[in-house]
Design an enzyme around this catalytic site. Structure first.
Site, mmCIF file in Angstrom:
data_model
loop_
_atom_site.group_PDB
_atom_site.id
_atom_site.type_symbol
_atom_site.label_atom_id
_atom_site.label_comp_id
_atom_site.label_asym_id
_atom_site.label_seq_id
_atom_site.Cartn_x
_atom_site.Cartn_y
_atom_site.Cartn_z
ATOM 1 N N CYS A 1 0.840 -1.146 -0.056
ATOM 2 C CA CYS A 1 0.028 -0.002 0.006
ATOM 3 C C CYS A 1 0.887 1.086 0.018
ATOM 4 O O CYS A 1 0.937 2.115 -0.807
ATOM 5 C CB CYS A 1 -0.871 -0.036 1.288
HETATM 6 N N1 LIG Z 1 -4.228 -5.020 5.128
HETATM 7 C C1 LIG Z 1 -3.745 -4.282 4.097
HETATM 8 O O1 LIG Z 1 -4.024 -3.017 4.016
HETATM 9 C C2 LIG Z 1 -2.852 -4.874 3.226
HETATM 10 C C3 LIG Z 1 -2.312 -6.067 3.356
HETATM 11 N N2 LIG Z 1 -1.632 -6.867 2.339
HETATM 12 C C4 LIG Z 1 -0.955 -8.037 2.430
HETATM 13 O O2 LIG Z 1 -1.910 -8.876 2.038
HETATM 14 C C5 LIG Z 1 -1.686 -10.317 2.853
HETATM 15 C C6 LIG Z 1 -2.824 -10.443 3.694
HETATM 16 O O3 LIG Z 1 -2.962 -9.362 4.726
HETATM 17 P P1 LIG Z 1 -4.455 -9.116 5.684
HETATM 18 O O4 LIG Z 1 -5.372 -9.815 4.830
HETATM 19 O O5 LIG Z 1 -3.966 -7.825 5.901
HETATM 20 O O6 LIG Z 1 -3.737 -10.296 6.728
HETATM 21 P P2 LIG Z 1 -5.290 -10.760 7.541
HETATM 22 O O7 LIG Z 1 -4.234 -11.601 8.680
HETATM 23 O O8 LIG Z 1 -6.289 -10.168 7.959
HETATM 24 O O9 LIG Z 1 -5.662 -12.317 6.704
HETATM 25 C C7 LIG Z 1 -4.701 -13.126 6.460
HETATM 26 C C8 LIG Z 1 -5.332 -14.344 6.288
HETATM 27 O O10 LIG Z 1 -4.687 -15.643 5.904
HETATM 28 C C9 LIG Z 1 -4.882 -16.797 6.722
HETATM 29 N N3 LIG Z 1 -3.720 -17.368 7.066
HETATM 30 C C10 LIG Z 1 -2.513 -17.078 7.754
HETATM 31 N N4 LIG Z 1 -1.655 -18.079 7.661
HETATM 32 C C11 LIG Z 1 -2.237 -19.071 6.840
HETATM 33 C C12 LIG Z 1 -1.688 -20.266 6.415
HETATM 34 N N5 LIG Z 1 -0.547 -20.624 6.788
HETATM 35 N N6 LIG Z 1 -2.492 -20.914 5.789
HETATM 36 C C13 LIG Z 1 -3.493 -20.538 5.128
HETATM 37 N N7 LIG Z 1 -4.320 -19.348 5.575
HETATM 38 C C14 LIG Z 1 -3.564 -18.584 6.340
HETATM 39 C C15 LIG Z 1 -5.352 -15.999 7.985
HETATM 40 O O11 LIG Z 1 -5.939 -17.086 8.794
HETATM 41 P P3 LIG Z 1 -5.998 -17.159 10.366
HETATM 42 O O12 LIG Z 1 -7.154 -16.072 10.621
HETATM 43 O O13 LIG Z 1 -6.275 -18.289 10.983
HETATM 44 O O14 LIG Z 1 -4.691 -15.987 10.867
HETATM 45 C C16 LIG Z 1 -6.342 -15.035 7.443
HETATM 46 O O15 LIG Z 1 -7.665 -15.405 7.054
HETATM 47 C C17 LIG Z 1 -0.602 -10.115 3.705
HETATM 48 O O16 LIG Z 1 0.722 -10.606 2.964
HETATM 49 C C18 LIG Z 1 -0.366 -8.478 3.737
HETATM 50 O O17 LIG Z 1 0.963 -7.988 4.066
HETATM 51 C C19 LIG Z 1 -0.951 -5.819 1.221
HETATM 52 C C20 LIG Z 1 -1.591 -4.772 1.170
HETATM 53 C C21 LIG Z 1 -2.238 -3.903 2.022
HETATM 54 C C1 LIG Z 2 -0.450 -0.313 9.263
HETATM 55 C C2 LIG Z 2 0.550 -1.686 8.933
HETATM 56 O O1 LIG Z 2 0.832 -2.335 9.614
HETATM 57 N N1 LIG Z 2 0.928 -1.804 7.572
HETATM 58 C C3 LIG Z 2 1.586 -2.842 7.045
HETATM 59 C C4 LIG Z 2 1.712 -2.698 5.534
HETATM 60 C C5 LIG Z 2 0.648 -3.048 4.942
HETATM 61 C C6 LIG Z 2 0.866 -3.752 3.582
HETATM 62 O O2 LIG Z 2 0.786 -3.066 2.448
HETATM 63 O O3 LIG Z 2 1.248 -4.937 3.696
HETATM 64 P P1 LIG Z 2 2.209 -5.859 2.527
HETATM 65 O O4 LIG Z 2 3.362 -4.924 2.404
HETATM 66 O O5 LIG Z 2 2.206 -7.187 3.113
HETATM 67 O O6 LIG Z 2 1.435 -5.682 1.555
HETATM 68 C C7 LIG Z 2 2.989 -2.845 7.702
HETATM 69 O O7 LIG Z 2 3.502 -1.745 7.883
HETATM 70 O O8 LIG Z 2 3.561 -3.683 7.876
#
Ligand SMILES: NC(=O)C1=CN([C@@H]2O[C@H](COP(=O)(O)OP(=O)(O)OC[C@H]3O[C@@H](n4cnc5c(N)ncnc54)[C@H](OP(=O)(O)O)[C@@H]3O)[C@@H](O)[C@H]2O)C=CC1
Ligand SMILES: CC(=O)N[C@@H](CCC(=O)OP(=O)(O)O)C(=O)O
EC number: 1.2.1.38
Length: 310
Positions: A117
């Site tokens: 992000c």
């Molecule tokens: N949130 C954001 O704004 C952003 C996130 N991302 C990236 O997106 C990805 C997901 O993040 P986010 O959605 O925030 O994370 P969350 O923790 O909200 O969701 C992750 C999901 O993956 C599941 N999970 C974790 N480990 C495993 C595994 N070994 N096998 C199967 N399922 C698993 C979790 O299950 P459980 O509930 O059991 O832990 C959960 O449902 C990350 O890599 C993050 O860095 C990227 C950009 C922005």
């Molecule tokens: C607020 C907060 O904790 N933000 C996350 C980044 C969110 C994101 O972009 O995660 P990925 O790089 O996995 O895509 C962090 O700083 O690690």
């Protein structure tokens, strides 16, 4: 037959928002695993291998494991939202607007790494200026940002929303990443075309979704003759004709008293601003987005649509 899409991690923050964006679409078929089975490796492997496009919304290690699960199956294309593959040369970086050829690279790719992000904002501001020769070699770039707390996934959402959480966070705004080794720095450097890693200072505010990314610049240390107006013109030329990433006209940004971090909540667009005073020696470049929109889930759907159009 409609292409099959499987979102691995569909019950997490990013996965859920992708699902919401896909609700009602008849041009794709969503494969799904019940929430209670979300960590069932055998079930995931079946779903992954039955998909035309797998969208991974998992922590880095689980993403790497999922990619292993489909490595021998050329029928499956992958969009990974984690940090695991963003600077891997075998993967297309999923920021379609970052240069003229990127949308075609995404369309043709088997493996697409969805950007972080913060890097979406930073690269969106920096890369066109590097490409135009405006941002000089060796310039000490700094990136200061604030994110909505959903950026920290389920864990941070619980810490921010549940006062009874054992690690509840009560601060309305906090800095983190204090050792200056955040996981987003490599992709900002590589895809920002920087020859020197930026200093990145992230923070979180007590709002769910939204993001401001700031890159302040001293004009005197940029290419000779650079002005606020010429920086704006370079960004406007780069994003001309785009509707997801837009550059706010100078006349409009000059009239703004403030920038609201949640203005684009729920939207998949990103606005870029050039702030400063004509004739003065500094500018502040600002990107405004939703961390879960153009910063994650919205970008993943945009990339999926590009891949389906190939
Ligand atoms: N949130 C954001 O704004 C952003 C996130 N991302 C990236 O997106 C990805 C997901 O993040 P986010 O959605 O925030 O994370 P969350 O923790 O909200 O969701 C992750 C999901 O993956 C599941 N999970 C974790 N480990 C495993 C595994 N070994 N096998 C199967 N399922 C698993 C979790 O299950 P459980 O509930 O059991 O832990 C959960 O449902 C990350 O890599 C993050 O860095 C990227 C950009 C922005
Ligand atoms: C607020 C907060 O904790 N933000 C996350 C980044 C969110 C994101 O972009 O995660 P990925 O790089 O996995 O895509 C962090 O700083 O690690």
């Amino acid at each position: 037959m409609a292409p099959k899409i499987f979102i691995d991690g569909e019950h997490g923050t990013t996965g859920l928002q992708i699902r919401t964006r896909m609700a009602g679409r008849r041009d794709v078929e969503l494969l799904s695993i019940p929430e209670a089975e979300r960590r069932n490796a055998a079930m995931r492997e079946d779903m992954l291998n039955g998909a035309d496009i797998a969208i991974l919304c998992l922590p880095d290690d689980a993403s790497k494991e999922a990619v292993q699960m489909v490595s021998g199956n050329n029928n499956v294309r992958v969009i990974d939202t984690s940090t695991a593959f963003r600077v891997n040369p075998g993967w297309a970086y999923g920021f379609a607007e970052m240069d003229g050829a990127q949308a075609d690279r995404i369309k043709a790719a088997r493996f697409v790494a969805n950007p972080g992000c913060y890097p979406t904002g930073a690269i969106g501001l920096i890369r066109p200026l590097r490409a135009a020769g405006i941002l000089s070699d060796g310039y000490p770039v700094t990136v200061n940002a604030v994110s909505g707390y959903t950026g920290g996934g389920k864990q941070m959402i619980a810490q921010m929303e549940n006062p009874g959480h054992p690690d509840a966070i009560t601060a309305p705004h906090f800095l983190y990443g204090l050792p200056l080794i955040h996981k987003h720095v490599p992709e900002m450097t590589v895809h920002g075309l920087l020859d020197r890693a930026p200093i990145f200072s992230p923070s979180v505010g007590k709002f769910a979704q939204g993001m401001i990314v700031q890159v302040p610049l001293h004009l005197g240390d940029l290419a000779e003759g650079t002005t606020m107006e010429s920086i704006h013109a370079a960004l406007a030329a780069h994003y001309a004709g785009q509707d997801i990433v837009t550059v706010v006209p100078l006349a409009e940004s000059k009239a703004l008293p403030r920038v609201n971090a949640v203005e684009l909540e729920g939207k998949d667009t990103m606005k870029l601003f050039v702030f400063g005073t004509s004739g003065a020696s500094q500018v502040n470049l600002v990107a405004l987005l939703d961390n879960l929109g153009k910063g994650a889930s919205g970008a993943a759907v945009q990339n999926m649509d590009l891949m389906l159009a190939s």
